[in-house]
Design a protein around this motif. Structure first.
Motif, PDB file in Angstrom:
ATOM      1  N   GLY A   1       0.785  -1.221   0.000  1.00 47.00           N
ATOM      2  CA  GLY A   1       0.000   0.000   0.000  1.00 47.00           C
ATOM      3  C   GLY A   1       0.820   1.275   0.000  1.00 47.00           C
ATOM      4  O   GLY A   1       0.279   2.359  -0.185  1.00 47.00           O
ATOM      5  N   ASP A   2       2.131   1.178   0.213  1.00 45.75           N
ATOM      6  CA  ASP A   2       2.996   2.357   0.257  1.00 45.75           C
ATOM      7  C   ASP A   2       3.912   2.478  -0.958  1.00 45.75           C
ATOM      8  O   ASP A   2       4.785   3.341  -0.992  1.00 45.75           O
ATOM      9  N   GLN A   3       3.730   1.628  -1.955  1.00 47.71           N
ATOM     10  CA  GLN A   3       4.623   1.651  -3.114  1.00 47.71           C
ATOM     11  C   GLN A   3       4.586   2.999  -3.835  1.00 47.71           C
ATOM     12  O   GLN A   3       5.634   3.541  -4.179  1.00 47.71           O
ATOM     13  N   VAL A   4       3.403   3.532  -4.061  1.00 41.60           N
ATOM     14  CA  VAL A   4       3.297   4.807  -4.777  1.00 41.60           C
ATOM     15  C   VAL A   4       3.905   5.926  -3.942  1.00 41.60           C
ATOM     16  O   VAL A   4       4.596   6.808  -4.482  1.00 41.60           O
ATOM     17  N   ALA A   5       3.701   5.883  -2.635  1.00 39.79           N
ATOM     18  CA  ALA A   5       4.304   6.890  -1.758  1.00 39.79           C
ATOM     19  C   ALA A   5       5.825   6.843  -1.853  1.00 39.79           C
ATOM     20  O   ALA A   5       6.488   7.887  -1.841  1.00 39.79           O
ATOM     21  N   LYS A   6       6.376   5.660  -1.974  1.00 46.67           N
ATOM     22  CA  LYS A   6       7.829   5.531  -2.103  1.00 46.67           C
ATOM     23  C   LYS A   6       8.323   6.084  -3.437  1.00 46.67           C
ATOM     24  O   LYS A   6       9.409   6.661  -3.507  1.00 46.67           O
ATOM     25  N   VAL A   7       7.538   5.937  -4.497  1.00 46.52           N
ATOM     26  CA  VAL A   7       7.889   6.531  -5.789  1.00 46.52           C
ATOM     27  C   VAL A   7       7.897   8.048  -5.645  1.00 46.52           C
ATOM     28  O   VAL A   7       8.809   8.724  -6.131  1.00 46.52           O
ATOM     29  N   HIS A   8       6.896   8.580  -4.959  1.00 46.35           N
ATOM     30  CA  HIS A   8       6.839  10.028  -4.718  1.00 46.35           C
ATOM     31  C   HIS A   8       8.052  10.486  -3.908  1.00 46.35           C
ATOM     32  O   HIS A   8       8.688  11.490  -4.250  1.00 46.35           O
TER      33      HIS A   8
ATOM     34  N   GLY B   1      11.178  10.772  -5.980  1.00 45.95           N
ATOM     35  CA  GLY B   1      11.221  11.978  -6.809  1.00 45.95           C
ATOM     36  C   GLY B   1      11.642  13.206  -6.039  1.00 45.95           C
ATOM     37  O   GLY B   1      12.428  14.030  -6.527  1.00 45.95           O
ATOM     38  N   VAL B   2      11.144  13.341  -4.816  1.00 44.13           N
ATOM     39  CA  VAL B   2      11.502  14.490  -3.984  1.00 44.13           C
ATOM     40  C   VAL B   2      12.945  14.370  -3.499  1.00 44.13           C
ATOM     41  O   VAL B   2      13.730  15.318  -3.585  1.00 44.13           O
ATOM     42  N   LYS B   3      13.285  13.191  -3.009  1.00 43.85           N
ATOM     43  CA  LYS B   3      14.599  12.985  -2.379  1.00 43.85           C
ATOM     44  C   LYS B   3      15.764  13.125  -3.363  1.00 43.85           C
ATOM     45  O   LYS B   3      16.814  13.655  -3.013  1.00 43.85           O
ATOM     46  N   TYR B   4      15.572  12.678  -4.590  1.00 40.89           N
ATOM     47  CA  TYR B   4      16.671  12.664  -5.559  1.00 40.89           C
ATOM     48  C   TYR B   4      16.525  13.717  -6.662  1.00 40.89           C
ATOM     49  O   TYR B   4      17.276  13.702  -7.636  1.00 40.89           O
ATOM     50  N   ALA B   5      15.590  14.633  -6.484  1.00 36.89           N
ATOM     51  CA  ALA B   5      15.334  15.651  -7.504  1.00 36.89           C
ATOM     52  C   ALA B   5      16.572  16.464  -7.849  1.00 36.89           C
ATOM     53  O   ALA B   5      16.847  16.714  -9.030  1.00 36.89           O
ATOM     54  N   GLU B   6      17.302  16.885  -6.850  1.00 35.18           N
ATOM     55  CA  GLU B   6      18.474  17.724  -7.108  1.00 35.18           C
ATOM     56  C   GLU B   6      19.477  17.008  -8.009  1.00 35.18           C
ATOM     57  O   GLU B   6      19.977  17.581  -8.977  1.00 35.18           O
ATOM     58  N   CYS B   7      19.754  15.767  -7.714  1.00 40.56           N
ATOM     59  CA  CYS B   7      20.690  14.982  -8.524  1.00 40.56           C
ATOM     60  C   CYS B   7      20.152  14.786  -9.940  1.00 40.56           C
ATOM     61  O   CYS B   7      20.891  14.923 -10.921  1.00 40.56           O
ATOM     62  N   ILE B   8      18.877  14.477 -10.047  1.00 43.08           N
ATOM     63  CA  ILE B   8      18.255  14.250 -11.350  1.00 43.08           C
ATOM     64  C   ILE B   8      18.319  15.520 -12.197  1.00 43.08           C
ATOM     65  O   ILE B   8      18.705  15.483 -13.366  1.00 43.08           O
ATOM     66  N   LEU B   9      17.971  16.644 -11.601  1.00 44.38           N
ATOM     67  CA  LEU B   9      17.982  17.915 -12.334  1.00 44.38           C
ATOM     68  C   LEU B   9      19.399  18.351 -12.700  1.00 44.38           C
ATOM     69  O   LEU B   9      19.647  18.803 -13.816  1.00 44.38           O
ATOM     70  N   ARG B  10      20.313  18.220 -11.756  1.00 44.87           N
ATOM     71  CA  ARG B  10      21.697  18.640 -11.988  1.00 44.87           C
ATOM     72  C   ARG B  10      22.324  17.899 -13.169  1.00 44.87           C
ATOM     73  O   ARG B  10      23.113  18.460 -13.929  1.00 44.87           O
ATOM     74  N   ASN B  11      21.945  16.631 -13.323  1.00 43.49           N
ATOM     75  CA  ASN B  11      22.517  15.806 -14.381  1.00 43.49           C
ATOM     76  C   ASN B  11      21.644  15.704 -15.630  1.00 43.49           C
ATOM     77  O   ASN B  11      21.971  14.959 -16.551  1.00 43.49           O
ATOM     78  N   ASN B  12      20.543  16.458 -15.634  1.00 42.65           N
ATOM     79  CA  ASN B  12      19.609  16.431 -16.768  1.00 42.65           C
ATOM     80  C   ASN B  12      19.119  15.028 -17.095  1.00 42.65           C
ATOM     81  O   ASN B  12      18.926  14.675 -18.271  1.00 42.65           O
TER      82      ASN B  12
ATOM     83  N   PRO C   1       6.059   1.759 -16.342  1.00 47.29           N
ATOM     84  CA  PRO C   1       6.415   3.004 -17.030  1.00 47.29           C
ATOM     85  C   PRO C   1       5.555   4.202 -16.627  1.00 47.29           C
ATOM     86  O   PRO C   1       6.018   5.344 -16.664  1.00 47.29           O
ATOM     87  N   SER C   2       4.320   3.951 -16.237  1.00 46.44           N
ATOM     88  CA  SER C   2       3.433   5.051 -15.856  1.00 46.44           C
ATOM     89  C   SER C   2       3.932   5.810 -14.626  1.00 46.44           C
ATOM     90  O   SER C   2       3.537   6.958 -14.406  1.00 46.44           O
ATOM     91  N   TYR C   3       4.820   5.213 -13.857  1.00 44.40           N
ATOM     92  CA  TYR C   3       5.364   5.898 -12.682  1.00 44.40           C
ATOM     93  C   TYR C   3       6.301   7.051 -13.053  1.00 44.40           C
ATOM     94  O   TYR C   3       6.649   7.862 -12.202  1.00 44.40           O
ATOM     95  N   ALA C   4       6.699   7.142 -14.295  1.00 46.76           N
ATOM     96  CA  ALA C   4       7.543   8.265 -14.725  1.00 46.76           C
ATOM     97  C   ALA C   4       6.823   9.588 -14.501  1.00 46.76           C
ATOM     98  O   ALA C   4       7.452  10.589 -14.134  1.00 46.76           O
ATOM     99  N   THR C   5       5.515   9.599 -14.692  1.00 44.19           N
ATOM    100  CA  THR C   5       4.730  10.810 -14.447  1.00 44.19           C
ATOM    101  C   THR C   5       4.800  11.197 -12.975  1.00 44.19           C
ATOM    102  O   THR C   5       4.963  12.376 -12.637  1.00 44.19           O
ATOM    103  N   GLU C   6       4.694  10.215 -12.100  1.00 46.36           N
ATOM    104  CA  GLU C   6       4.762  10.471 -10.662  1.00 46.36           C
ATOM    105  C   GLU C   6       6.129  11.045 -10.278  1.00 46.36           C
ATOM    106  O   GLU C   6       6.220  12.010  -9.527  1.00 46.36           O
ATOM    107  N   VAL C   7       7.181  10.433 -10.793  1.00 48.42           N
ATOM    108  CA  VAL C   7       8.536  10.914 -10.489  1.00 48.42           C
ATOM    109  C   VAL C   7       8.705  12.346 -11.000  1.00 48.42           C
ATOM    110  O   VAL C   7       9.212  13.214 -10.275  1.00 48.42           O
ATOM    111  N   SER C   8       8.257  12.608 -12.212  1.00 42.86           N
ATOM    112  CA  SER C   8       8.368  13.965 -12.776  1.00 42.86           C
ATOM    113  C   SER C   8       7.628  14.988 -11.929  1.00 42.86           C
ATOM    114  O   SER C   8       8.135  16.086 -11.674  1.00 42.86           O
ATOM    115  N   ASN C   9       6.420  14.642 -11.504  1.00 41.54           N
ATOM    116  CA  ASN C   9       5.644  15.563 -10.668  1.00 41.54           C
ATOM    117  C   ASN C   9       6.339  15.846  -9.341  1.00 41.54           C
ATOM    118  O   ASN C   9       6.355  16.983  -8.862  1.00 41.54           O
TER     119      ASN C   9
END
Length: 78
Positions: free
Chosen positions: A20-27, A30-41, A55-63
């Motif tokens: 029940g917490d899988q989607v929360a972990k995806v969220h 995205g928050v926790k590693y955003a800086e690294c993801i953005l810095r490296n494009n 693959p649909s979780y890419a939207t969640e990570v992006s958000n």
């Protein structure tokens, strides 16, 4: 941290999440590693693809990457 590291972490966070917490972990990823993801494009679609989760979780990570400038994850895990 490279794409393989991030995709492995995402897979582990998703796979090891309590039922029940899988989607929360995806969220959280995205928050926790955003800086690294953005810095490296890096692209959320590529991280998710390499992680092996749906693959649909890419939207969640992006958000959550966008949301990361407004929230700070707490130190404790879900």
């Amino acid at each position: 941290m490279n794409l393989n590291d991030l995709s492995r972490i995402l897979n582990e966070m998703y796979s090891n999440a309590p039922e029940g917490d899988q989607v929360a972990k995806v969220h959280l990823f995205g928050v926790k590693y955003a800086e690294c993801i953005l810095r490296n494009n890096y692209k959320a679609t590529e991280i998710v693809r390499l992680s092996g989760i749906k693959p649909s979780y890419a939207t969640e990570v992006s958000n959550e990457i966008k949301l990361s400038k407004y929230v700070v994850p707490q130190d404790h895990e879900l």
